[in-house]
Design an enzyme around this catalytic site. Structure first.
Site, PDB file in Angstrom:
ATOM      1  N   TYR A 265     -34.843  12.063 -68.613  1.00  0.00           N
ATOM      2  CA  TYR A 265     -33.736  13.021 -68.745  1.00  0.00           C
ATOM      3  C   TYR A 265     -32.974  13.207 -67.431  1.00  0.00           C
ATOM      4  O   TYR A 265     -32.367  14.257 -67.221  1.00  0.00           O
ATOM      5  CB  TYR A 265     -34.266  14.358 -69.263  1.00  0.00           C
ATOM      6  CG  TYR A 265     -34.627  14.340 -70.740  1.00  0.00           C
ATOM      7  CD1 TYR A 265     -33.762  13.779 -71.683  1.00  0.00           C
ATOM      8  CD2 TYR A 265     -35.816  14.902 -71.198  1.00  0.00           C
ATOM      9  CE1 TYR A 265     -34.093  13.757 -73.040  1.00  0.00           C
ATOM     10  CE2 TYR A 265     -36.143  14.884 -72.549  1.00  0.00           C
ATOM     11  CZ  TYR A 265     -35.272  14.311 -73.462  1.00  0.00           C
ATOM     12  OH  TYR A 265     -35.584  14.300 -74.805  1.00  0.00           O
TER      13      TYR A 265
ATOM     14  N   LYS B  62     -40.618  14.568 -81.233  1.00  0.00           N
ATOM     15  CA  LYS B  62     -40.758  15.588 -80.189  1.00  0.00           C
ATOM     16  C   LYS B  62     -41.740  16.684 -80.641  1.00  0.00           C
ATOM     17  O   LYS B  62     -42.097  16.765 -81.827  1.00  0.00           O
ATOM     18  CB  LYS B  62     -39.377  16.177 -79.903  1.00  0.00           C
ATOM     19  CG  LYS B  62     -38.358  15.167 -79.368  1.00  0.00           C
ATOM     20  CD  LYS B  62     -37.016  15.868 -79.157  1.00  0.00           C
ATOM     21  CE  LYS B  62     -35.975  14.955 -78.567  1.00  0.00           C
ATOM     22  NZ  LYS B  62     -34.712  15.696 -78.300  1.00  0.00           N
TER      23      LYS B  62
ATOM     24  N   GLU C 225     -36.434   2.445 -71.672  1.00  0.00           N
ATOM     25  CA  GLU C 225     -37.276   3.517 -72.227  1.00  0.00           C
ATOM     26  C   GLU C 225     -38.603   2.980 -72.757  1.00  0.00           C
ATOM     27  O   GLU C 225     -39.638   3.626 -72.611  1.00  0.00           O
ATOM     28  CB  GLU C 225     -36.506   4.264 -73.319  1.00  0.00           C
ATOM     29  CG  GLU C 225     -35.345   5.065 -72.727  1.00  0.00           C
ATOM     30  CD  GLU C 225     -34.612   5.933 -73.737  1.00  0.00           C
ATOM     31  OE1 GLU C 225     -33.856   6.811 -73.294  1.00  0.00           O
ATOM     32  OE2 GLU C 225     -34.779   5.734 -74.953  1.00  0.00           O
TER      33      GLU C 225
ATOM     34  N   HIS D 102     -36.209  11.885 -80.575  1.00  0.00           N
ATOM     35  CA  HIS D 102     -35.394  11.190 -79.585  1.00  0.00           C
ATOM     36  C   HIS D 102     -35.237   9.761 -80.060  1.00  0.00           C
ATOM     37  O   HIS D 102     -36.188   9.173 -80.578  1.00  0.00           O
ATOM     38  CB  HIS D 102     -36.087  11.173 -78.212  1.00  0.00           C
ATOM     39  CG  HIS D 102     -35.484  10.143 -77.298  1.00  0.00           C
ATOM     40  ND1 HIS D 102     -34.325  10.385 -76.595  1.00  0.00           N
ATOM     41  CD2 HIS D 102     -35.834   8.854 -77.051  1.00  0.00           C
ATOM     42  CE1 HIS D 102     -34.002   9.286 -75.924  1.00  0.00           C
ATOM     43  NE2 HIS D 102     -34.894   8.343 -76.179  1.00  0.00           N
TER      44      HIS D 102
ATOM     45  N   ASN E 245     -34.643  19.212 -81.851  1.00  0.00           N
ATOM     46  CA  ASN E 245     -33.967  18.404 -82.875  1.00  0.00           C
ATOM     47  C   ASN E 245     -34.844  17.240 -83.360  1.00  0.00           C
ATOM     48  O   ASN E 245     -34.362  16.172 -83.710  1.00  0.00           O
ATOM     49  CB  ASN E 245     -32.594  17.927 -82.369  1.00  0.00           C
ATOM     50  CG  ASN E 245     -32.690  17.187 -81.041  1.00  0.00           C
ATOM     51  OD1 ASN E 245     -33.786  16.875 -80.577  1.00  0.00           O
ATOM     52  ND2 ASN E 245     -31.550  16.897 -80.433  1.00  0.00           N
TER      53      ASN E 245
HETATM   54  P1  IDP Z   1     -29.570  12.745 -77.863  1.00  0.00           P
HETATM   55  O1  IDP Z   1     -31.022  13.159 -77.965  1.00  0.00           O
HETATM   56  O2  IDP Z   1     -28.850  12.935 -79.176  1.00  0.00           O
HETATM   57  O3  IDP Z   1     -29.384  11.356 -77.316  1.00  0.00           O
HETATM   58  P2  IDP Z   1     -28.727  13.781 -75.251  1.00  0.00           P
HETATM   59  O4  IDP Z   1     -27.342  14.274 -74.936  1.00  0.00           O
HETATM   60  O5  IDP Z   1     -29.156  12.502 -74.656  1.00  0.00           O
HETATM   61  O6  IDP Z   1     -28.844  13.759 -76.859  1.00  0.00           O
HETATM   62  O7  IDP Z   1     -29.724  14.945 -74.841  1.00  0.00           O
HETATM   63  C1  IDP Z   1     -31.113  14.743 -74.801  1.00  0.00           C
HETATM   64  C2  IDP Z   1     -31.811  15.950 -75.380  1.00  0.00           C
HETATM   65  O8  IDP Z   1     -31.517  17.106 -74.573  1.00  0.00           O
HETATM   66  C3  IDP Z   1     -31.339  16.368 -76.782  1.00  0.00           C
HETATM   67  O9  IDP Z   1     -31.905  15.609 -77.813  1.00  0.00           O
HETATM   68  C4  IDP Z   1     -31.778  17.817 -76.806  1.00  0.00           C
HETATM   69  O10 IDP Z   1     -33.178  17.941 -77.055  1.00  0.00           O
HETATM   70  C5  IDP Z   1     -31.464  18.271 -75.382  1.00  0.00           C
HETATM   71  N1  IDP Z   1     -30.105  18.847 -75.296  1.00  0.00           N
HETATM   72  C6  IDP Z   1     -28.923  18.192 -75.282  1.00  0.00           C
HETATM   73  N2  IDP Z   1     -27.879  19.044 -75.185  1.00  0.00           N
HETATM   74  C7  IDP Z   1     -28.421  20.276 -75.152  1.00  0.00           C
HETATM   75  C8  IDP Z   1     -27.843  21.614 -75.060  1.00  0.00           C
HETATM   76  O11 IDP Z   1     -26.626  21.807 -75.006  1.00  0.00           O
HETATM   77  N3  IDP Z   1     -28.720  22.653 -75.036  1.00  0.00           N
HETATM   78  C9  IDP Z   1     -30.079  22.491 -75.093  1.00  0.00           C
HETATM   79  N4  IDP Z   1     -30.639  21.265 -75.172  1.00  0.00           N
HETATM   80  C10 IDP Z   1     -29.835  20.170 -75.205  1.00  0.00           C
HETATM   81 MG    MG Z   2     -29.766  10.669 -75.394  1.00  0.00          MG
END
Ligand code: IDP
Ligand code: MG
Length: 181
Positions: free
Chosen positions: A49, A9, A126, A115, A112
């Site tokens: 998303y 990312k 994807e 992805h 983070n």
């Molecule tokens: P993942 O990336 O671990 O699969 P997902 O729940 O699919 O997690 O969420 C996708 C992305 O959305 C996350 O990697 C993060 O960048 C963002 N995200 C998820 N939850 C939050 C939140 O509570 N606050 C802000 N961003 C979030």
């Molecule tokens: Mg995810």
């Protein structure tokens, strides 16, 4: 063998972690069969998303993901989806295990670093969303015999049933998509 999609990312790119992240996947024994630098488009991310569209952080997430280019990777290996999710760590980087990419390099639940696809089914979708067929390149890698044992190795060959059925699924999905269009 399975394939999975990884996106380094914008924070991973801006923090100069591209090499570090790719190296972790390479050293584990995953094979890179797709790799590019690309600024993601809003329409792609809306699909990607869609499960988060009602969340309060959705717009911020879209802004972040479109801010600068990302690195997109297709990785192949036995149980690649689960293996890569384990290497990446949990969504909230502050809680991610030490030794994982998020656990070692990030502090945020949003920025983070990477992805990674969550299931085999999602991974196929994807990969199709972000890669054209000709951008994925199959080849024999010399370290292969040292990465898997005999029974695991058999599954790698293109004649492998699991791999073949994946291919059939791609072809079917593509044909259905074409009909709708
Ligand atoms: P993942 O990336 O671990 O699969 P997902 O729940 O699919 O997690 O969420 C996708 C992305 O959305 C996350 O990697 C993060 O960048 C963002 N995200 C998820 N939850 C939050 C939140 O509570 N606050 C802000 N961003 C979030
Ligand atoms: Mg995810």
């Amino acid at each position: 063998m399975r394939r999975t999609l990884v996106i380094i990312k914008p924070d991973g790119v801006n923090r100069c972690l591209i090499g570090e992240v790719i190296q972790r996947f390479e050293r584990k024994g995953l094979k890179i069969i797709g790799l590019k630098l690309e600024r993601l488009k809003v329409y792609q991310l809306k699909d990607h998303y869609s499960h988060l569209s009602s969340k309060p952080f959705y717009q911020e997430l879209m802004n972040y993901m479109t801010s600068i280019p990302c690195i997109l990777l297709v990785l192949e290996g036995k149980d690649a989806v689960q293996v890569v999710r384990t290497l990446v760590g949990s969504t909230n980087s502050r809680e991610a295990d030490v030794g994982t990419i998020r656990g070692d390099f990030a502090m945020s639940v949003q920025t983070n670093i990477v992805h990674a696809s969550e299931t085999n089914e999602i991974a196929e979708k994807e990969i199709q969303r972000f890669f054209k067929e000709e951008e994925i390149i199959e080849y024999d890698q010399l370290n292969f015999n040292w990465i898997y044992c005999g029974s695991e190795k058999e599954q790698y060959h293109p004649s492998d049933v699991e791999w073949k059925s994946d291919q059939e699924q791609y072809a079917k999905a593509k044909e259905e998509k074409r009909k709708i269009e």
